[in-house]
Enzyme design. Structure first.
Site, mmCIF file in Angstrom:
data_model
loop_
_atom_site.group_PDB
_atom_site.id
_atom_site.type_symbol
_atom_site.label_atom_id
_atom_site.label_comp_id
_atom_site.label_asym_id
_atom_site.label_seq_id
_atom_site.Cartn_x
_atom_site.Cartn_y
_atom_site.Cartn_z
ATOM 1 C CG HIS A 101 -1.940 1.073 1.243
ATOM 2 N ND1 HIS A 101 -3.164 0.929 1.839
ATOM 3 C CD2 HIS A 101 -1.930 2.343 0.747
ATOM 4 C CE1 HIS A 101 -3.866 2.053 1.723
ATOM 5 N NE2 HIS A 101 -3.126 2.928 1.070
ATOM 6 C CG HIS A 139 -0.828 6.775 -1.989
ATOM 7 N ND1 HIS A 139 -2.045 6.729 -2.630
ATOM 8 C CD2 HIS A 139 -1.045 6.288 -0.733
ATOM 9 C CE1 HIS A 139 -2.969 6.262 -1.786
ATOM 10 N NE2 HIS A 139 -2.392 5.979 -0.637
ATOM 11 C CG ASP A 197 -1.869 5.183 3.483
ATOM 12 O OD1 ASP A 197 -1.846 5.339 2.242
ATOM 13 O OD2 ASP A 197 -2.707 5.737 4.217
ATOM 14 C CG HIS A 244 -9.922 4.528 2.287
ATOM 15 N ND1 HIS A 244 -8.713 5.162 2.445
ATOM 16 C CD2 HIS A 244 -10.821 5.258 2.980
ATOM 17 C CE1 HIS A 244 -8.880 6.231 3.214
ATOM 18 N NE2 HIS A 244 -10.156 6.316 3.552
ATOM 19 C CG ASN A 251 -4.747 8.084 -4.549
ATOM 20 O OD1 ASN A 251 -3.734 7.418 -4.769
ATOM 21 N ND2 ASN A 251 -4.925 8.743 -3.423
HETATM 22 O O1 DOR Z 1 -3.777 9.833 4.482
HETATM 23 C C1 DOR Z 1 -4.016 9.323 3.397
HETATM 24 N N1 DOR Z 1 -3.427 9.763 2.280
HETATM 25 N N2 DOR Z 1 -4.892 8.316 3.333
HETATM 26 C C2 DOR Z 1 -5.310 7.813 2.165
HETATM 27 O O2 DOR Z 1 -6.096 6.911 2.183
HETATM 28 C C3 DOR Z 1 -4.846 8.391 0.892
HETATM 29 C C4 DOR Z 1 -3.542 9.049 1.058
HETATM 30 C C5 DOR Z 1 -3.139 9.929 -0.098
HETATM 31 O O3 DOR Z 1 -3.363 9.565 -1.242
HETATM 32 O O4 DOR Z 1 -2.533 10.992 0.163
HETATM 33 ZN ZN ZN Z 2 -6.483 4.682 2.248
#
Ligand code: DOR
Ligand code: ZN
Length: 422
Positions: free
Chosen positions: A57, A59, A302, A176, A91
Site C-alpha cells: 500500500h 502512493h 500507506d 479504504h 489515485n
Molecule cells: O492519508 C491518506 N493519504 N490516506 C489515504 O487513504 C490516501 C492518502 C493519499 O493519497 O494521500
Molecule cells: Zn487509504
C-alpha cells in the site's frame, strides 16, 4: 551473476539461523552453514538477512502528481527503506482505472529498475464510486488488486458487483473504510483532543461501519476481501470475530497507528494529518495486539508523499498523508521487536510473507530455489529520523527527531544490489 552472502543471521519463518546464502541468476541457489564458492562475497557479519520487504500500500503519485513523488523517486525511497516490492494505489491523475495506465506504470517502473512495482487498479471509474472501472482489462495488463483508496465505495451494490467481478479475475478488493457521510469533513479523531484543538473530528464508527459492511459482503458472497489501514480498536475486534467464524478477510495497519496517539495533533503539525486519523492509546494498543495475533495480517506504510505547499497550510486545509516508506522497517522493528514481544520471524511475516500471501506475489520467504529478493539490516544501528534526508520527495513525517533502531544495509532485488547504505 553469482555471489555468496556470508556470516549473516538469516530470518526464516520459523526462527533465525546463522547461514550463508549462494545467490545465482537472481535466485537463492543454496543455503548452508558454510559455503565456499569460487565467487564474490558480500559480508553480512553482524547483519540480519530478511526476505525482501513488500509494501502492498503505497502512493507513487505518477502519473499526474509528480511534484509530490514519481515512480523514480518513490522507487529510490522504497529500496532505501528495504522494500523489494511495492503495490501502488490508483489515485493518480488520470486515475489508474484502465489498462493503459496500468501498462504505463509497469513500463516506467521497469525503466527505473529498482524495486518491483505492482499497480493497483481502481474499483470505480475515476474513483468516483458510481461505475465499475475496466477491471478485467486491468487484470490482463498486470494489476494485482483493485482499490478506490483515499475513499470508500459508498454504494454497497457497486461494491458487491466489484467484489464479484474482481473475484472472477482472481483480484482482491482492498478497501479504504470510511463512511463519507459520517466523516462529514472531519480531519482528526473525534475525542478530547478534537475538542481541545477545535479541529473537526471523525468518529471511529465512520471506519467501523465500512469495515463491517465489507465483511458482510465478503461473508455473504464467500469472496475474500482486504481491509486497508485499520486504525480503531473496534475495527480490530470486528475483523477478529469475522476471522474466528471463517470469513476470508485480511487486513493491514501502518506504523503511525501503532506508534502515535492523537495527542500529537495538539501541536497542529500537519504531518500528523492522515486518513483514517491517528486515534487514542486504546486503539494503538489494539493495533499492536492485532498484528501480534494475526488479526491484522500485515504492516503497510500507506506511503503518502505530499509537497510542502500541500502541508504548509492550516491544519484543516492540509493534505492527508504521511511519507512512510523510509521509516517503516526501523519503526516496526523498534516498537514491535525491540520494545515489544514480536520475534524477528513475526516481523518478517508481517512485512514480507503476509503481503505476498494476500496478493499472490512471488517472494516473502528465504528458501532454496526462491527468488533472491533480500533485505539486509543492521539491527544494532541507532539513528534519529530526519525527513529532510528522505530520498522521497515527500518529507512529511511526524517522526522527525525520533530515535529508532534498525538501519537498512542492503536491498537486493532478483539478486542485484539495488541499495547499499555505504
Ligand atoms: O492519508 C491518506 N493519504 N490516506 C489515504 O487513504 C490516501 C492518502 C493519499 O493519497 O494521500
Ligand atoms: Zn487509504
Amino acid at each position: 551473476m553469482k555471489y555468496v552472502i556470508k556470516n549473516g543471521s538469516v530470518v526464516f519463518c520459523d526462527g533465525v539461523k546463522r547461514c550463508d546464502i549462494l545467490v545465482e541468476d537472481g535466485k537463492i541457489a543454496r543455503l548452508a552453514e558454510n559455503i565456499d564458492a569460487d565467487c564474490e562475497v558480500l559480508d553480512a557479519e553482524g547483519l540480519h538477512v530478511f526476505p525482501g520487504l513488500i509494501d502492498m500500500h503505497v502512493h507513487l503519485r505518477e502519473p499526474g502528481f509528480e511534484g509530490k513523488e514519481d515512480i523514480a523517486s518513490g522507487s529510490r525511497a522504497a529500496v532505501a527503506g528495504g522494500f523489494t516490492q511495492v503495490c501502488c494505489m490508483p489515485n493518480t491523475n488520470p486515475v489508474c482505472d484502465n489498462a493503459v495506465v496500468v501498462t504505463y506504470i509497469k513500463y516506467r517502473a521497469e525503466q527505473v529498475g529498482l524495486c518491483k512495482v505492482h499497480p493497483i487498479g481502481s474499483i470505480t471509474k475515476g474513483e468516483k464510486g458510481d461505475e465499475l472501472a475496466e477491471i478485467g482489462k486491468m487484470a490482463e495488463a498486470g494489476a494485482v488488486a483493485i482499490s478506490d483508496d483515499g475513499r470508500s465505495v459508498m454504494d454497497s451494490k457497486i461494491m458487491r458487483l466489484a467484489m464479484e467481478y474482481a473475484h472472477g479475475f482472481n483480484l482482491k478488493c482492498l478497501c479504504h473504510c470510511e463512511d463519507e457521510n459520517l466523516v462529514d469533513g472531519g480531519v482528526v479523531n473525534e475525542g478530547l483532543n478534537s475538542t481541545i484543538t477545535g479541529l473537526k473530528g471523525s468518529i471511529r464508527a465512520a471506519e467501523d461501519i465500512m469495515i463491517a459492511r465489507e465483511i458482510a459482503l465478503s461473508e455473504s458472497l464467500d469472496i475474500p476481501v482486504h481491509i486497508c489501514h485499520v486504525s480503531t480498536y473496534s475495527g480490530v475486534e470486528i475483523i477478529r470475530s469475522a476471522k474466528a467464524r471463517g470469513v476470508k478477510v485480511t487486513a493491514e495497519s501502518c506504523p503511525h497507528y501503532f506508534w502515535l496517539t492523537d495527542d500529537v495533533i495538539t501541536g497542529f503539525n500537519t504531518f500528523t494529518k492522515v486518513n483514517p486519523p491517528i486515534r487514542e492509546e486504546r486503539d494503538r494498543l489494539a493495533v499492536i495486539e492485532g498484528l501480534k495475533d494475526g488479526t491484522l495480517d500485515c504492516i503497510v506504510t500507506d506511503h503518502a508523499p505530499h509537497s510542502s505547499k500541500d502541508k504548509e497550510v492550516e491544519y484543516s486545509l492540509a493534505a492527508f498523508g504521511i511519507s512512510g516508506i523510509e521509516t517503516s522497517f526501523s519503526l516496526s522493528y523498534t516498537k514491535l521487536v525491540k520494545e515489544g514481544n514480536f520475534s524477528l520471524s513475526e516481523l518478517a511475516d508481517r512485512m514480507s510473507a503476509a503481503p505476498a500471501r494476500i496478493l499472490g506475489l512471488e517472494g516473502g520467504e528465504i528458501r532454496e530455489g526462491g527468488v533472491a529478493d533480500l533485505t539486509i539490516a543492521d539491527l544494532a544501528a541507532k539513528y534519529v529520523i530526519d525527513g529532510e534526508k528522505f530520498l522521497s520527495k515527500g518529507k512529511n513525517t511526524p517522526f522527525n527527531g525520533q530515535e529508532v533502531y534498525g538501519r537498512i544495509a542492503y536491498t537486493i532485488v532478483d539478486g542485484a544490489v539495488k541499495y547499499s547504505a555505504n
